[in-house]
Design an enzyme around this catalytic site. Structure first.
Site, PDB file in Angstrom:
ATOM      1  N   ARG A  27      -1.176 -12.502   7.293  1.00 21.01           N
ATOM      2  CA  ARG A  27      -0.173 -12.088   7.445  1.00 21.01           C
ATOM      3  C   ARG A  27       0.325 -12.801   8.897  1.00 21.01           C
ATOM      4  O   ARG A  27       1.712 -12.876   9.613  1.00 21.01           O
ATOM      5  CB  ARG A  27       0.487 -10.300   7.247  1.00 21.01           C
ATOM      6  CG  ARG A  27       0.145 -10.254   6.469  1.00 21.01           C
ATOM      7  CD  ARG A  27       0.641  -8.162   6.661  1.00 21.01           C
ATOM      8  NE  ARG A  27       2.103  -8.162   6.228  1.00 21.01           N
ATOM      9  CZ  ARG A  27       2.768  -7.693   5.341  1.00 21.01           C
ATOM     10  NH1 ARG A  27       1.947  -7.739   3.729  1.00 21.01           N
ATOM     11  NH2 ARG A  27       3.473  -7.459   6.184  1.00 21.01           N
ATOM     12  N   ASN A 105       6.704  -4.683  13.161  1.00 20.56           N
ATOM     13  CA  ASN A 105       6.776  -6.074  12.681  1.00 20.56           C
ATOM     14  C   ASN A 105       8.258  -6.249  11.501  1.00 20.56           C
ATOM     15  O   ASN A 105       9.142  -5.524  11.934  1.00 20.56           O
ATOM     16  CB  ASN A 105       6.245  -6.199  10.957  1.00 20.56           C
ATOM     17  CG  ASN A 105       5.742  -6.948   9.958  1.00 20.56           C
ATOM     18  OD1 ASN A 105       6.535  -7.607  10.323  1.00 20.56           O
ATOM     19  ND2 ASN A 105       5.909  -6.561   9.241  1.00 20.56           N
TER      20      ASN A 105
END
Length: 609
Positions: A27, A105
């Site tokens: 990620r 995030n």
């Protein structure tokens, strides 16, 4: 797109956080960091201890001191948005007093404005990130609880976030929040986890709670509670994750990409399993929530996706038009959102996303729902945001896909579209005989995929012939064009060779100017009613001294090399023709020494705009 993991319980936290980051590194992998709540000394408050490093998680691991004890912590692996990859831009971010730590995030859209306001009040920033703004807002809040400090701060923020917060004055908890970026809670025995992906959780617990947008949670070692950003309690029932921890391991392969390519026969068998109805030559798709009367009322279908999902949607649109005779097209979700589209009540919209969390697709779904459209989802991850926000849909059951570039999920998504097209076709005008023909073709797919995978050594040899190319052209007509687009993308993503895809019919309208010996062309040449047209394009390329690699059902005389794939039904041929091109990209990248699972500048789940 970044990875978040957190833990509160009784175990030593640093090894758990590092293990979680390793599982989430797909990620984001330009920097990483972790912070833990140290045990308070007698009569003294708890302290936060932090380690950060530019580079991969292994760089961070090498910096963690041997004595780094604690039982609560949060960690992050980064894909840069604001600020270059560096130690100081790595998460977590601390306030000036080292009391508040945040991992985040997403993107804070009004970070510049908030930063200026905080700097005017004397705050000194240590990074270029938007996330550090949140740290200082929480630290400066006068609220009595950590939950309220976070809530007050989020009211000032515009943008997307999945975040986790520690505070030295509240060492018994982690507070998390979600808006547009995934946050998953892992429910253990006297311990709790949080992550941006279940991959970080499944080796410890398979009981999870996925937060919705606008939802927060407080984790303590023996309990958790969820509530909205407005403070109202919400109910959260844990669900069981479908996959075991071993599903996320490399399984003896050198790379995740190779493992996932090799799993495609099994994955396709899984998406077909239990769905075929031989009696009526159709399929059961119970999750659609679309009865026959409603299906017959659909006048047009619009498919929305990004990247590989968009390419799968292009093939899906062709299948729907061919089998169901419903006008269908695909469009990048990122463009659809911003062109003020006309939303027609007779149009069925289909959102495609491997992760089910792709921000551009999710935002398009939310806009469509706001305008009263009916939206279905085609996703891989059960319980993901798009799966929850759509009216129904189809899970593609590809299993966990860890490599940044998608292979088995692309293939399964196209097969899922074939099932949907067959289902709609049999409700409308597709005959029993044609339904049976497509079903027989679908059943042949796993064995034919295995047949293609057995030719890997030959494809590797061919790839080495083209690895020195600085640029490549990919061409195909009608069903072959989306295959060319996806193959071009795969090559770009992992080999860094520039590649373009064009409809073969468009060559003479401009791209032929590029043809020369130094520019190889990969041509998709199926045995269909356009075979001679495709061969004519090869003649045009060869007349200009171009090198040709054909992917075809038979040897092509004008090609320098031909990869022969098994023939299926014409409508299903694109599924098989894409697989050798995945191997071509893989072995080209391997020959060039690329980091195949973690290509530069990319990350797996695009949860930012």
């Amino acid at each position: 797109m970044c990875g978040i993991v957190g833990y509160i319980g009784r175990r030593d936290v640093a090894p758990l956080l590092l293990e979680g980051l390793q599982r989430l590194e797909y990620r984001g992998y330009d920097s990483a960091g972790l912070v833990i709540t140290g045990k308070p000394a007698a009569g003294k408050p708890a302290t936060l201890k932090m380690v950060k490093a530019k580079g991969r998680v292994r760089e961070l691991e090498s910096r963690v001191p041997k004595r780094f004890a604690g039982t609560t912590g949060i960690a992050h692996t980064r894909w840069a948005t604001h600020g270059v990859p560096s130690d100081h831009n790595a998460h977590p971010h601390l306030d000036a007093d080292n009391k508040v730590a945040v991992v985040h995030n997403g993107i804070i859209d009004n970070a510049t404005e908030l930063r200026a306001r905080l700097e005017a009040d004397g705050v000194v920033f240590l990074s270029e990130t938007d996330t550090e703004v949140l740290t200082h807002l929480i630290a400066r809040s006068t609220a009595d609880t950590l939950e309220e400090k976070v809530r007050q701060s989020l009211k000032l923020v515009e943008g997307t976030y999945g975040l986790a917060v520690l505070h030295a004055d509240f060492p018994d908890r982690i507070v998390v929040a979600r808006n547009g970026s995934p946050v998953v809670l892992g429910i253990g025995e006297k311990e709790m986890f949080v992550a941006s992906d279940v991959a970080a959780l499944v080796s410890h617990t398979r009981q999870v709670v996925t937060l919705d947008d606008g939802e927060m949670a407080t984790l303590k070692a023996d309990d958790f509670r969820t509530y909205t950003t407005e403070g109202s309690r919400t109910s959260a029932t844990p669900t069981t994750v479908e996959w075991e921890a071993e599903s996320y391991d490399m399984g003896g392969h050198d790379t995740y990409m190779h493992k996932e390519i090799s799993e495609q026969a099994e994955a396709v068998d899984r998406v077909l399993r239990g769905r075929i109805d031989d009696r009526f030559s159709t399929v059961h798709l119970g999750g659609l929530n679309l009865d026959a009367r409603e299906a017959r009322g659909v006048r047009r279908i619009k498919i929305l996706g990004c990247g590989t999902s968009y390419h799968a949607g292009l093939i899906g649109a062709g299948l729907i038009e061919s089998l169901a005779r419903i006008p269908a097209d695909a469009e990048p979700a990122s463009e659809f959102r911003y062109r003020n589209p006309v939303v027609d009540p007779d149009t069925l919209y289909i959102a495609v996303s491997q992760s089910g969390e792709t921000y551009d697709v999710l935002a398009a779904v939310q806009e469509l729902k706001r305008k009263g459209a009916r939206v279905l989802g085609v996703v891989n991850v059960v319980g993901s945001a798009i799966a929850r926000e759509t009216d129904g849909g189809v899970y593609v059951h590809a299993g966990p896909e860890v490599c940044v570039v998608s292979t088995k999920c692309f293939t399964n998504t196209v097969v899922a579209f074939a099932l949907l097209a067959l289902h709609l076709g049999r409700i409308r005008d597709l005959s029993v005989a044609d339904g049976r023909r497509i079903i027989e073709g679908l059943r042949r797919l796993p064995a034919q995929i295995e047949e293609i995978l057995k030719t890997e050594a030959e494809i590797k040899k061919v790839s080495e012939e083209y690895a020195d190319a600085k640029s490549m052209m990919f061409i195909g007509r009608v069903r072959g064009y989306p295959v060319a687009l996806e193959a071009s993308l795969k090559l770009k993503e992992i080999s860094y060779i520039h590649a373009e895809a064009y409809p073969a019919s468009e060559l003479k309208h401009g791209p032929l100017a590029l043809i020369e010996p130094a520019l190889p062309t990969v041509a998709i040449v199926p045995d269909d009613d356009l075979l001679e047209k495709n061969r004519a394009a090869l003649e045009e390329i060869k007349a200009r001294s171009g090198r040709i690699l054909a992917v075809a059902h038979q040897e092509q005389p004008k090609a320098d090399h031909t990869i022969v794939v098994p023939k299926n039904e014409t409508e299903l041929d694109p599924i098989l023709m894409g697989i050798p091109l995945q191997l071509l990209a893989y072995h080209t990248a391997l020959a060039l020494g690329r980091d195949i699972d973690k290509p530069r500048n990319l990350a797996k789940s695009v949860t930012v705009e």
